[in-house]
Scaffold this active site. Structure first.
Site, PDB file in Angstrom:
ATOM      1  N   HIS A 163      -3.641 -23.525 -18.838  1.00 41.53           N
ATOM      2  CA  HIS A 163      -3.640 -23.070 -17.447  1.00 41.53           C
ATOM      3  C   HIS A 163      -4.619 -23.907 -16.631  1.00 41.53           C
ATOM      4  O   HIS A 163      -5.408 -24.660 -17.178  1.00 41.53           O
ATOM      5  CB  HIS A 163      -4.152 -21.625 -17.356  1.00 41.53           C
ATOM      6  CG  HIS A 163      -3.302 -20.627 -18.058  1.00 41.53           C
ATOM      7  ND1 HIS A 163      -2.373 -19.856 -17.400  1.00 41.53           N
ATOM      8  CD2 HIS A 163      -3.257 -20.254 -19.365  1.00 41.53           C
ATOM      9  CE1 HIS A 163      -1.791 -19.038 -18.282  1.00 41.53           C
ATOM     10  NE2 HIS A 163      -2.308 -19.268 -19.473  1.00 41.53           N
TER      11      HIS A 163
ATOM     12  N   TYR B  12      -8.541 -15.358 -20.091  1.00 38.93           N
ATOM     13  CA  TYR B  12      -8.371 -16.520 -20.975  1.00 38.93           C
ATOM     14  C   TYR B  12      -9.264 -16.450 -22.215  1.00 38.93           C
ATOM     15  O   TYR B  12     -10.317 -15.829 -22.182  1.00 38.93           O
ATOM     16  CB  TYR B  12      -8.739 -17.807 -20.227  1.00 38.93           C
ATOM     17  CG  TYR B  12      -8.056 -18.001 -18.898  1.00 38.93           C
ATOM     18  CD1 TYR B  12      -6.676 -18.181 -18.828  1.00 38.93           C
ATOM     19  CD2 TYR B  12      -8.787 -18.017 -17.717  1.00 38.93           C
ATOM     20  CE1 TYR B  12      -6.046 -18.369 -17.599  1.00 38.93           C
ATOM     21  CE2 TYR B  12      -8.172 -18.207 -16.487  1.00 38.93           C
ATOM     22  CZ  TYR B  12      -6.801 -18.379 -16.433  1.00 38.93           C
ATOM     23  OH  TYR B  12      -6.196 -18.561 -15.224  1.00 38.93           O
TER      24      TYR B  12
ATOM     25  N   HIS C 217       1.497 -23.126 -18.677  1.00 34.56           N
ATOM     26  CA  HIS C 217       1.919 -21.831 -18.136  1.00 34.56           C
ATOM     27  C   HIS C 217       3.300 -21.932 -17.482  1.00 34.56           C
ATOM     28  O   HIS C 217       4.168 -21.097 -17.700  1.00 34.56           O
ATOM     29  CB  HIS C 217       0.861 -21.393 -17.104  1.00 34.56           C
ATOM     30  CG  HIS C 217       1.056 -20.025 -16.557  1.00 34.56           C
ATOM     31  ND1 HIS C 217       0.242 -19.511 -15.586  1.00 34.56           N
ATOM     32  CD2 HIS C 217       1.971 -19.057 -16.835  1.00 34.56           C
ATOM     33  CE1 HIS C 217       0.649 -18.272 -15.290  1.00 34.56           C
ATOM     34  NE2 HIS C 217       1.690 -17.985 -16.023  1.00 34.56           N
TER      35      HIS C 217
ATOM     36  N   LYS D 234       4.852 -20.689 -11.041  1.00 35.94           N
ATOM     37  CA  LYS D 234       3.694 -21.344 -10.439  1.00 35.94           C
ATOM     38  C   LYS D 234       3.684 -22.765 -10.977  1.00 35.94           C
ATOM     39  O   LYS D 234       4.316 -23.053 -11.980  1.00 35.94           O
ATOM     40  CB  LYS D 234       2.382 -20.729 -10.895  1.00 35.94           C
ATOM     41  CG  LYS D 234       2.258 -19.256 -10.864  1.00 35.94           C
ATOM     42  CD  LYS D 234       0.832 -18.977 -11.313  1.00 35.94           C
ATOM     43  CE  LYS D 234       0.546 -17.520 -11.466  1.00 35.94           C
ATOM     44  NZ  LYS D 234      -0.854 -17.285 -11.743  1.00 35.94           N
TER      45      LYS D 234
ATOM     46  N   CYS E 233       1.111 -24.079 -12.300  1.00 38.96           N
ATOM     47  CA  CYS E 233       0.073 -24.060 -13.336  1.00 38.96           C
ATOM     48  C   CYS E 233       0.555 -24.655 -14.654  1.00 38.96           C
ATOM     49  O   CYS E 233       1.572 -24.231 -15.165  1.00 38.96           O
ATOM     50  CB  CYS E 233      -0.369 -22.611 -13.540  1.00 38.96           C
ATOM     51  SG  CYS E 233      -1.626 -22.407 -14.805  1.00 38.96           S
TER      52      CYS E 233
HETATM   53 ZN   LIG Z   1      -1.659 -20.185 -15.484  1.00 40.23          ZN
END
Ligand SMILES: [Zn+2]
Length: 153
Positions: free
Chosen positions: A10, A39, A115, A135, A137
């Site tokens: 991420h 995380y 991600h 996203k 990410c």
């Molecule tokens: Zn992420």
């Protein structure tokens, strides 16, 4: 936790000049009502590796996959206007490579991905394509990067 089948990279979605780490991200996640940082690992701008949740505790970092994954966060990933930008430092990539080496040895069957690669495959063609990314990410193709880094050694 189930068996670890995913190592998910991420970004913190903070601008390059924000030198944050576990302490700040933990505070942000707790402000959302979570019991801890989402995380398992955070890699700061200078490449310092910081520990988040214990690997034996389920994280909160990717919808639908938390029970079988570990989450690694690179600090950075957006421009000052908060749009996505791949702005990680050489030290961060080096630390990520080292961490993934360790984790991949511990979980040899795990897939290494970003991600965005775990976004739902909305058109069902078996591939998660850019138009389907929930996203950006972490803003780069982690699997290709990992293959290249390993090939370069
Ligand atoms: Zn992420």
């Amino acid at each position: 936790m189930n068996r670890i089948s995913l190592l998910v990279v991420h970004c913190s979605a903070t601008p390059a000049n924000r030198d944050i780490g576990v302490t700040e991200i933990r505070a942000m996640h707790k402000a959302r009502g979570w019991r801890d940082i989402g995380y398992h690992y955070v890699i700061r701008r200078d490449g310092t590796l910081e520990k988040g949740r214990a690997d034996t505790v389920m994280g909160a970092h990717v919808a639908g996959h938390n029970a079988n994954s570990l989450g690694i966060c690179l600090v950075g990933g957006v421009k000052p206007d908060m749009t996505a930008e791949t702005n990680f430092t050489a030290e961060q990539y080096a630390a990520l490579e080292q961490l993934l080496d360790t984790l991949a040895a511990r979980h040899p069957a795990a897939r290494i991905c970003g991600h965005r690669d775990l976004s739902p495959d909305r058109n069902g063609n078996g591939k998660v394509e850019p138009g389907e990314w929930v996203k950006a990410c972490p803003t780069f193709d982690v699997a290709s990067w990992w293959t290249e880094r390993k090939g370069a050694r």
